[in-house]
Design a protein around this motif. Structure first.
Motif, PDB file in Angstrom:
ATOM      1  N   ALA A 264       0.524  -1.460  -0.298  1.00  0.00           N
ATOM      2  CA  ALA A 264       0.411   0.213  -0.144  1.00  0.00           C
ATOM      3  C   ALA A 264       1.218   1.316  -0.035  1.00  0.00           C
ATOM      4  CB  ALA A 264      -0.770  -0.223   1.257  1.00  0.00           C
ATOM      5  N   GLY A 265       0.493   2.133  -0.725  1.00  0.00           N
ATOM      6  CA  GLY A 265       1.352   3.535  -1.029  1.00  0.00           C
ATOM      7  C   GLY A 265       2.683   3.319  -1.491  1.00  0.00           C
ATOM      8  N   SER A 266       3.087   2.135  -2.269  1.00  0.00           N
ATOM      9  CA  SER A 266       3.551   2.182  -3.597  1.00  0.00           C
ATOM     10  C   SER A 266       3.397   1.542  -5.217  1.00  0.00           C
ATOM     11  CB  SER A 266       4.600   1.121  -2.147  1.00  0.00           C
ATOM     12  OG  SER A 266       5.824   0.030  -3.369  1.00  0.00           O
ATOM     13  N   ASP A 267       4.216   1.763  -5.512  1.00  0.00           N
ATOM     14  CA  ASP A 267       3.829   1.015  -7.165  1.00  0.00           C
ATOM     15  C   ASP A 267       4.801  -0.207  -6.700  1.00  0.00           C
ATOM     16  OD1 ASP A 267       2.731   3.704  -7.762  1.00  0.00           O
ATOM     17  OD2 ASP A 267       4.586   3.471  -8.907  1.00  0.00           O
ATOM     18  N   ARG A 268       5.305  -0.526  -5.993  1.00  0.00           N
ATOM     19  CA  ARG A 268       5.800  -2.033  -6.461  1.00  0.00           C
ATOM     20  C   ARG A 268       5.171  -3.484  -5.909  1.00  0.00           C
ATOM     21  NH1 ARG A 268      11.717  -2.541  -3.324  1.00  0.00           N
ATOM     22  NH2 ARG A 268      11.276  -4.823  -4.517  1.00  0.00           N
ATOM     23  N   VAL A 269       4.984  -4.085  -7.026  1.00  0.00           N
ATOM     24  CA  VAL A 269       4.109  -5.372  -6.773  1.00  0.00           C
ATOM     25  C   VAL A 269       5.401  -6.518  -6.941  1.00  0.00           C
ATOM     26  CG1 VAL A 269       3.151  -6.943  -8.014  1.00  0.00           C
ATOM     27  CG2 VAL A 269       2.622  -5.050  -8.612  1.00  0.00           C
ATOM     28  N   LEU A 270       5.437  -6.557  -6.141  1.00  0.00           N
ATOM     29  CA  LEU A 270       6.774  -8.331  -5.341  1.00  0.00           C
ATOM     30  C   LEU A 270       6.078  -9.416  -5.911  1.00  0.00           C
ATOM     31  CD1 LEU A 270       7.075  -7.101  -1.671  1.00  0.00           C
ATOM     32  CD2 LEU A 270       8.052  -6.044  -3.940  1.00  0.00           C
ATOM     33  N   ILE A 271       6.590 -10.726  -6.522  1.00  0.00           N
ATOM     34  CA  ILE A 271       6.237 -12.056  -6.343  1.00  0.00           C
ATOM     35  C   ILE A 271       6.972 -12.684  -5.777  1.00  0.00           C
ATOM     36  CG2 ILE A 271       6.550 -13.703  -8.613  1.00  0.00           C
ATOM     37  CD1 ILE A 271       4.620 -11.220  -9.617  1.00  0.00           C
ATOM     38  N   GLY A 272       5.745 -13.946  -4.932  1.00  0.00           N
ATOM     39  CA  GLY A 272       5.969 -14.987  -3.759  1.00  0.00           C
ATOM     40  C   GLY A 272       6.177 -15.845  -4.105  1.00  0.00           C
ATOM     41  N   ASN A 273       6.195 -17.185  -3.219  1.00  0.00           N
ATOM     42  CA  ASN A 273       5.045 -18.075  -3.818  1.00  0.00           C
ATOM     43  C   ASN A 273       5.209 -18.247  -2.443  1.00  0.00           C
ATOM     44  OD1 ASN A 273       5.551 -19.961  -1.893  1.00  0.00           O
ATOM     45  ND2 ASN A 273       8.004 -19.979  -3.782  1.00  0.00           N
ATOM     46  N   ARG A 274       3.415 -19.405  -2.607  1.00  0.00           N
ATOM     47  CA  ARG A 274       2.285 -18.933  -1.407  1.00  0.00           C
ATOM     48  C   ARG A 274       3.198 -20.203  -0.289  1.00  0.00           C
ATOM     49  NH1 ARG A 274      -3.154 -20.481  -4.448  1.00  0.00           N
ATOM     50  NH2 ARG A 274      -2.086 -19.120  -6.520  1.00  0.00           N
ATOM     51  N   GLY A 275       3.855 -20.377  -0.555  1.00  0.00           N
ATOM     52  CA  GLY A 275       4.892 -21.713   0.647  1.00  0.00           C
ATOM     53  C   GLY A 275       5.601 -20.813   1.266  1.00  0.00           C
ATOM     54  N   ASP A 276       6.266 -19.432   1.198  1.00  0.00           N
ATOM     55  CA  ASP A 276       6.969 -18.796   1.662  1.00  0.00           C
ATOM     56  C   ASP A 276       6.340 -17.959   2.748  1.00  0.00           C
ATOM     57  OD1 ASP A 276       8.932 -19.561   0.129  1.00  0.00           O
ATOM     58  OD2 ASP A 276       9.249 -18.303  -0.490  1.00  0.00           O
ATOM     59  N   THR A 277       6.740 -17.314   3.603  1.00  0.00           N
ATOM     60  CA  THR A 277       6.203 -15.914   4.881  1.00  0.00           C
ATOM     61  C   THR A 277       6.322 -15.285   3.984  1.00  0.00           C
ATOM     62  OG1 THR A 277       8.248 -15.831   5.825  1.00  0.00           O
ATOM     63  CG2 THR A 277       6.495 -17.644   7.050  1.00  0.00           C
ATOM     64  N   LEU A 278       5.021 -14.250   4.285  1.00  0.00           N
ATOM     65  CA  LEU A 278       5.040 -12.390   3.916  1.00  0.00           C
ATOM     66  C   LEU A 278       6.740 -12.568   4.412  1.00  0.00           C
ATOM     67  CD1 LEU A 278       1.778 -11.584   5.157  1.00  0.00           C
ATOM     68  CD2 LEU A 278       2.391 -12.702   2.912  1.00  0.00           C
ATOM     69  N   LEU A 279       7.333 -12.418   5.127  1.00  0.00           N
ATOM     70  CA  LEU A 279       8.392 -12.197   5.692  1.00  0.00           C
ATOM     71  C   LEU A 279       9.746 -12.552   4.636  1.00  0.00           C
ATOM     72  CD1 LEU A 279      10.255 -10.262   7.708  1.00  0.00           C
ATOM     73  CD2 LEU A 279      10.365 -12.475   9.548  1.00  0.00           C
ATOM     74  N   GLU A 280       9.492 -13.748   4.444  1.00  0.00           N
ATOM     75  CA  GLU A 280      10.901 -14.067   3.218  1.00  0.00           C
ATOM     76  C   GLU A 280      10.485 -14.206   2.130  1.00  0.00           C
ATOM     77  OE1 GLU A 280      11.220 -18.422   5.288  1.00  0.00           O
ATOM     78  OE2 GLU A 280       8.930 -18.237   3.662  1.00  0.00           O
ATOM     79  N   THR A 281       8.865 -13.781   1.533  1.00  0.00           N
ATOM     80  CA  THR A 281       8.662 -12.777   0.166  1.00  0.00           C
ATOM     81  C   THR A 281       8.972 -10.962   0.153  1.00  0.00           C
ATOM     82  OG1 THR A 281       7.105 -13.892   0.192  1.00  0.00           O
ATOM     83  CG2 THR A 281       6.557 -12.244  -1.341  1.00  0.00           C
ATOM     84  N   LEU A 282       8.905 -10.401   1.791  1.00  0.00           N
ATOM     85  CA  LEU A 282       9.669  -9.290   1.403  1.00  0.00           C
ATOM     86  C   LEU A 282      10.859  -9.002   1.713  1.00  0.00           C
ATOM     87  CD1 LEU A 282       7.037  -8.109   4.000  1.00  0.00           C
ATOM     88  CD2 LEU A 282       7.127  -7.047   1.985  1.00  0.00           C
ATOM     89  N   GLU A 283      11.440  -9.834   2.447  1.00  0.00           N
ATOM     90  CA  GLU A 283      13.375 -10.662   1.966  1.00  0.00           C
ATOM     91  C   GLU A 283      13.602 -10.882   0.842  1.00  0.00           C
ATOM     92  OE1 GLU A 283      13.897 -10.356   6.621  1.00  0.00           O
ATOM     93  OE2 GLU A 283      14.256 -12.424   5.609  1.00  0.00           O
ATOM     94  N   GLY A 337      -4.180 -17.381  -1.559  1.00  0.00           N
ATOM     95  CA  GLY A 337      -4.292 -17.006  -2.781  1.00  0.00           C
ATOM     96  C   GLY A 337      -3.347 -16.195  -3.673  1.00  0.00           C
ATOM     97  N   GLU A 338      -4.280 -15.184  -4.758  1.00  0.00           N
ATOM     98  CA  GLU A 338      -3.529 -15.676  -5.883  1.00  0.00           C
ATOM     99  C   GLU A 338      -2.613 -13.648  -5.496  1.00  0.00           C
ATOM    100  OE1 GLU A 338      -5.169 -15.375  -9.341  1.00  0.00           O
ATOM    101  OE2 GLU A 338      -5.926 -17.310  -9.353  1.00  0.00           O
ATOM    102  N   ALA A 339      -3.414 -12.905  -4.961  1.00  0.00           N
ATOM    103  CA  ALA A 339      -2.608 -11.888  -4.106  1.00  0.00           C
ATOM    104  C   ALA A 339      -3.083 -11.150  -3.128  1.00  0.00           C
ATOM    105  CB  ALA A 339      -3.307 -10.842  -5.245  1.00  0.00           C
ATOM    106  N   VAL A 340      -1.695 -10.238  -2.702  1.00  0.00           N
ATOM    107  CA  VAL A 340      -1.891  -9.585  -1.660  1.00  0.00           C
ATOM    108  C   VAL A 340      -1.407  -9.078  -1.323  1.00  0.00           C
ATOM    109  CG1 VAL A 340      -2.529 -12.011   0.837  1.00  0.00           C
ATOM    110  CG2 VAL A 340      -0.151 -10.884  -0.267  1.00  0.00           C
ATOM    111  N   THR A 341      -2.093  -7.549  -0.782  1.00  0.00           N
ATOM    112  CA  THR A 341      -1.788  -6.197  -0.784  1.00  0.00           C
ATOM    113  C   THR A 341      -1.582  -5.792   1.333  1.00  0.00           C
ATOM    114  OG1 THR A 341      -3.937  -5.740  -2.204  1.00  0.00           O
ATOM    115  CG2 THR A 341      -2.737  -3.708  -0.967  1.00  0.00           C
ATOM    116  N   LEU A 342      -1.127  -5.464   0.903  1.00  0.00           N
ATOM    117  CA  LEU A 342      -0.164  -5.021   3.002  1.00  0.00           C
ATOM    118  C   LEU A 342       0.870  -3.446   3.131  1.00  0.00           C
ATOM    119  CD1 LEU A 342       2.719  -8.113   2.997  1.00  0.00           C
ATOM    120  CD2 LEU A 342       0.451  -8.286   3.968  1.00  0.00           C
ATOM    121  N   GLU A 343      -0.211  -3.307   4.820  1.00  0.00           N
ATOM    122  CA  GLU A 343       0.857  -1.780   4.586  1.00  0.00           C
ATOM    123  C   GLU A 343       2.279  -2.177   6.047  1.00  0.00           C
ATOM    124  OE1 GLU A 343      -2.163   1.959   5.796  1.00  0.00           O
ATOM    125  OE2 GLU A 343      -1.527   0.442   7.787  1.00  0.00           O
TER     126      GLU A 343
END
Ligand code: FES
Length: 344
Positions: A264-283, A337-343
Motif C-alpha cells: 500500500a502506498g507504493s507502486d511496487r509489486v513483489l512476486i513470492g510463492n504461497r509456501g513462503d511467509t510474507l517476511l520471506e517474500t519481502l526479504e 490466494g493469488e494476491a495480497v495487499t499489505l501496509e
C-alpha cells in the motif's frame, strides 16, 4: 526499543549432561519488571571463533528479586551454546539486545484451558509459564487449566522434572505427562511413560483446549501442529519455535504457486510463492521490515493485511486490537490466494 540490557551471572546450575541453567542479575535494575516469565532475551555472545552472535533464550524463572534464569542446551559443534557452556561462569558480564515477547504467564490468563506440548529443552518455556502461573494463582488470579506433555528421548534429557511433579501435586490446574521416547520405563509409574504420546487419544483424555503451545525443534512442532489442528480444530496454536531450515511447506502444490504482493502506498509489486511467509517474500525482494524472533512471539514483524487471503500459524505477538485491525505476523503468515495487499 529501550536499548541494551546488562547482566551479571551469579550462579550456574547443571541440569543434565547437556543443559545448564544460568541465574543472571539484571544490572539495569529499573528494567527488571520487563523480564517476565516466558519473555525472551536476545543474548549477544561470541562463538568459538569470537564472532558475536545473537540467540533467543526464554526466561524460565525469577529465582530472586533482580535475578532471572535461562537454560542453555549445549549443541554439537563450536556454536554459541558450546561457547556459553565453556565460558559463562559466575561473575561473567553479558549483554542482551533486549527482552521481548508477548507470550507470558499473564497473557495466558485470557484462556480457560491450555495444552502445552514440548520436546527436549523446549520444556523451558512451559516451565517458565507454569512458574509464573503459580505466582499469579497465589495472588488470587483465576489461571487456566494447563495440561503439559513433555517428550524427551532419554532419561538424561529430563530437566525440571521433579519441580513439575511438585507443581502438579500442589496446583490442581496443572497436569503433567512425561514421555521418554527412546528408553523403556518400568510399568505402573503414572507420571512417566515410555514411547510417543498419541495426539489422537488426547481428545478422550482432556477437554478441548482454547490454546495450544508447541515448543521444540521445527520438526517436532510441525508434526504436532499438523496432528493437533485436526484433533482440536478450534484451538489457537502458539508456536514457540520453527526454524526456516526445518519449515514444512503447507503442501508441495501450494509452494509451487506464486502470489503477487502489493504494498500500500507504493507502486511496487513483489512476486513470492504461497509456501513462503510474507517476511520471506519481502526479504527476497529487498524489502526490510523489523523482525526479531521469526517464530511469532515478539510481534516485531506485524504488517496490516489490506486485501487478500492468508493463513497464519501464530498471532500470539499481537494484541486483540491489532488483530481486529487486520494485523498479522509476517514471519508466521503465508498467502493462500493469488494476491495480497499489505501496509508495512
Ligand atoms: S513475531 Fe517476532 S519476528 Fe515475527
Amino acid at each position: 526499543m529501550k536499548g541494551l540490557l546488562h547482566f551479571k551471572c551469579e550462579n550456574v546450575v547443571r541440569m543434565s549432561n547437556s543443559v545448564n541453567a544460568y541465574w543472571l542479575r539484571v544490572l539495569d535494575t529499573e528494567r527488571y519488571g520487563e523480564c517476565d516469565y516466558g519473555k525472551h532475551l536476545l543474548l549477544k555472545y561470541p562463538d568459538a571463533a569470537n564472532r558475536v552472535q545473537r540467540r533467543n533464550y526464554s526466561i524460565v524463572g525469577r529465582p530472586d528479586e533482580g535475578l532471572i534464569e535461562i537454560a542453555v542446551k549445549r549443541q554439537a559443534g563450536d556454536g554459541v551454546s558450546a561457547s556459553i557452556h565453556q565460558s559463562l561462569t559466575r561473575n561473567s558480564i553479558l549483554i542482551a539486545d533486549e527482552v521481548s515477547g508477548a507470550l507470558t504467564s499473564q497473557s495466558l490468563l485470557r484462556y480457560r484451558r491450555v495444552l502445552m506440548v514440548c520436546g527436549g529443552v523446549g520444556v523451558t518455556l512451559p516451565v517458565g509459564l507454569a512458574r509464573g502461573l503459580a505466582k499469579l494463582a497465589e495472588q488470587g488470579n483465576q489461571v487456566p487449566e494447563v495440561h503439559l506433555i513433555v517428550c524427551v528421548p532419554q532419561y538424561d534429557d529430563l530437566i525440571y522434572f521433579t519441580e513439575l511433579l511438585a507443581l502438579q501435586a500442589r496446583y490442581k490446574w496443572l497436569s503433567v505427562a512425561t514421555f521418554v521416547t527412546r528408553e523403556s520405563v518400568r510399568p505402573g509409574i503414572s507420571y512417566l511413560m515410555s514411547g510417543r504420546p498419541d495426539p489422537c487419544r488426547l481428545v478422550n483424555q482432556i477437554t478441548a483446549p482454547e490454546a495450544i503451545l508447541l515448543c521444540g525443534s521445527g520438526a517436532f512442532v510441525a508434526d504436532w501442529e499438523r496432528q493437533l489442528r485436526c484433533t482440536f480444530p478450534g484451538a489457537m496454536i502458539l508456536n514457540q519455535h520453527r526454524s526456516d531450515t526445518e519449515r514444512v511447506p503447507s503442501s508441495p502444490a501450494a509452494s509451487e504457486r506464486t502470489c503477487k504482493m502489493l504494498l500500500a502506498g507504493s507502486d511496487r509489486v513483489l512476486i513470492g510463492n504461497r509456501g513462503d511467509t510474507l517476511l520471506e517474500t519481502l526479504e527476497a525482494n529487498g524489502v526490510a521490515i523489523s523482525n526479531q524472533c521469526r517464530m511469532g512471539v515478539c510481534g516485531r514483524c506485524s504488517v496490516r493485511l489490506i486485501e487478500g487471503e492468508v493463513e497464519s500459524s501464530s498471532s500470539i505477538g499481537l494484541t486483540s486490537l491489532e488483530l481486529e485491525k487486520g494485523y498479522c505476523l509476517a514471519c508466521c503468515t503465508r498467502p493462500s490466494g493469488e494476491a495480497v495487499t499489505l501496509e508495512l
